[in-house]
Design a protein around this motif. Structure first.
Motif, PDB file in Angstrom:
ATOM      1  N   SER A  79       0.899  -1.203  -0.109  1.00  0.00           N
ATOM      2  CA  SER A  79      -0.164   0.019   0.177  1.00  0.00           C
ATOM      3  C   SER A  79       0.884   1.002  -0.098  1.00  0.00           C
ATOM      4  CB  SER A  79      -0.884   0.027   1.248  1.00  0.00           C
ATOM      5  OG  SER A  79      -0.208   0.313   2.594  1.00  0.00           O
ATOM      6  N   LEU A 358      -6.736   2.885  -0.279  1.00  0.00           N
ATOM      7  CA  LEU A 358      -5.823   1.785  -0.484  1.00  0.00           C
ATOM      8  C   LEU A 358      -4.980   1.434   0.604  1.00  0.00           C
ATOM      9  CD1 LEU A 358      -4.281   2.996  -4.037  1.00  0.00           C
ATOM     10  CD2 LEU A 358      -5.491   0.899  -3.823  1.00  0.00           C
ATOM     11  N   ASN A 359      -4.802   2.145   1.440  1.00  0.00           N
ATOM     12  CA  ASN A 359      -4.122   1.693   2.655  1.00  0.00           C
ATOM     13  C   ASN A 359      -4.977   0.634   3.517  1.00  0.00           C
ATOM     14  OD1 ASN A 359      -1.773   3.224   2.273  1.00  0.00           O
ATOM     15  ND2 ASN A 359      -2.543   4.860   3.234  1.00  0.00           N
ATOM     16  N   ILE A 362      -5.667  -2.499   1.794  1.00  0.00           N
ATOM     17  CA  ILE A 362      -4.512  -3.647   1.818  1.00  0.00           C
ATOM     18  C   ILE A 362      -4.294  -4.091   3.087  1.00  0.00           C
ATOM     19  CG2 ILE A 362      -1.890  -3.853   1.263  1.00  0.00           C
ATOM     20  CD1 ILE A 362      -2.477  -1.876  -1.435  1.00  0.00           C
TER      21      ILE A 362
END
Length: 397
Positions: A79, A358-359, A362
């Motif tokens: 990420s 996204l962090n 993931i």
């Protein structure tokens, strides 16, 4: 007076798609010729060189350690905040194993296999133009150390890659919109310090707008390190993004470059039309490139194999019409085209996510109990995190 060479099937381009098409056409009885404008088959490479186990066997290629650079055990997804989700034999019930090819050796191997099955090859031979006459094509060529200036072929197979012209010459629209074209650059590097040198790595987010960066190991301290970005979503060049990635990644910051490759990568999926009378497109030239990953070795081999067989059948029946070549187009639609259209929706969602999202995703993937690595399994895990955001993608599962 022109010196004309007559063949049943002419394949333009000696990449994996073209060479396996020639192998299948030739071994099924068609007089087949491959031409390629390069001086050396397999160079320059336009690929991170990765392929899953089992792909080669399905197209009749026996893996050979002479062209296997590295055996791979799974993947790592990273990420923007450097959270890693690992998918290896340590946590997967179904192994996600594969190999990193040495394309310069592998491509020659596939071409030599075509030769052993009866095909003829002319390298450093460029197709200059092509025109239809009666029920065949005449292709003007400029060949090294050859007096031949034209090739007469009942069927032409265009295998000249993502930036090729042969499809256009045949009257097929292959222009890719700017928003579907990725800009890519890759370094082959050594003196790397990878955490696991048998795992491929993918980096998402603002490090590569509209695409991703990758590290594909080729040895204990060497790898293909590259990036694909969307030209409409980025503010810098692919080179600048890659240099920033290399400089800031612990694995690559002390590495040295031994090879550079650049090029465009169309992510539009299979073109609406890939055949016409006496003509077929295969591999990258047909748009058989995964819209999410940009990978295409597996679909190049698959499409080429079927095209070669259909071409040989057409030659035997003395019928080169669109109707008989439709068998190839139908196969590609059923086995590649449908799947890739779904992937386009997934790609558009994934590549439009902000770094914070996204962090979160993931991080959740890292904690999820994923036993099989696939697009479907990753989506299922992501949906559990944010059902509303992924509502549109549920129907793809």
């Amino acid at each position: 007076m022109n010196n004309i060479k007559e063949v049943d099937v002419l394949v333009i381009g000696a990449g994996p798609a073209g060479s396996i098409a020639a192998r299948e056409a030739s071994k099924n009885g068609a007089k087949t010729l491959i031409i390629d404008k390069k001086s050396e088959i397999g160079t320059p490479k336009r690929c991170a060189e990765g392929i899953m186990d089992g792909v080669l066997e399905r197209v009749g290629i026996t893996p050979d350690e002479r062209w296997i650079a590295r055996h791979i055990d799974g993947a790592r997804i990273v990420s923007p905040n450097n959270t890693s989700a690992w998918f290896t034999s340590e946590n997967l019930e179904t192994p996600a194993t594969g190999i990193i090819l040495e394309r310069k050796v592998f491509d020659k191997h596939v071409t030599m296999d075509a030769i052993r099955n009866g095909a003829e090859v002319m390298i450093k031979t460029e197709a200059l133009s092509m025109k239809k006459e009666n029920n065949y094509f005449l292709v003007d060529i400029n060949g090294f150390n050859s007096e031949i200036t034209q090739i007469k072929a009942n069927i032409v197979i265009g295998a000249d890659g993502p930036e090729g012209h042969v499809g256009t010459w045949a009257g097929i629209k292959t222009k890719v919109p700017a928003n579907e074209m990725e800009s890519g650059i890759q370094y082959e590097m050594t003196n790397l310090k990878m955490e696991k040198n048998d795992t491929i790595e993918f980096y998402f987010g603002s490090v590569a707008p509209g695409g991703y960066a990758w590290i594909f190991p080729k040895g204990y301290d060497s790898a293909n390190v590259g990036i694909d970005i969307s030209s409409v979503k980025s503010t810098e060049s692919a080179l600048e993004y890659l240099n920033n990635f290399v400089k800031n990644n612990p694995a690559t910051k002390d590495g040295q470059i031994v090879e550079i490759n650049t090029g465009g990568n169309p992510l539009c999926g299979v073109f609406d039309q890939i055949i016409t009378d006496n003509f077929m497109l295969v591999g990258d030239a047909a748009g058989c490139i995964n819209p999410i990953t940009g990978g295409g070795i597996d679909t190049a081999l698959e499409s080429g194999m079927i095209a070669g067989r259909v071409a040989a059948k057409a030659i035997k029946e003395n019928n080169y019409s669109t109707q008989i070549l439709q068998e190839y187009s139908d196969y590609v639609e059923e086995h590649i085209g449908k799947k890739f259209r779904k992937y386009i929706n997934i790609r558009d969602f994934l590549y439009n996510l902000e770094d914070d999202d996204l962090n979160d995703y993931i991080e959740a993937l890292n904690k999820a109990n994923i036993t099989t690595l696939s697009t479907k399994s990753l989506l299922k895990a992501a949906i559990k995190i944010s059902p509303r955001k992924l509502l549109k993608l549920r129907k793809l599962l």
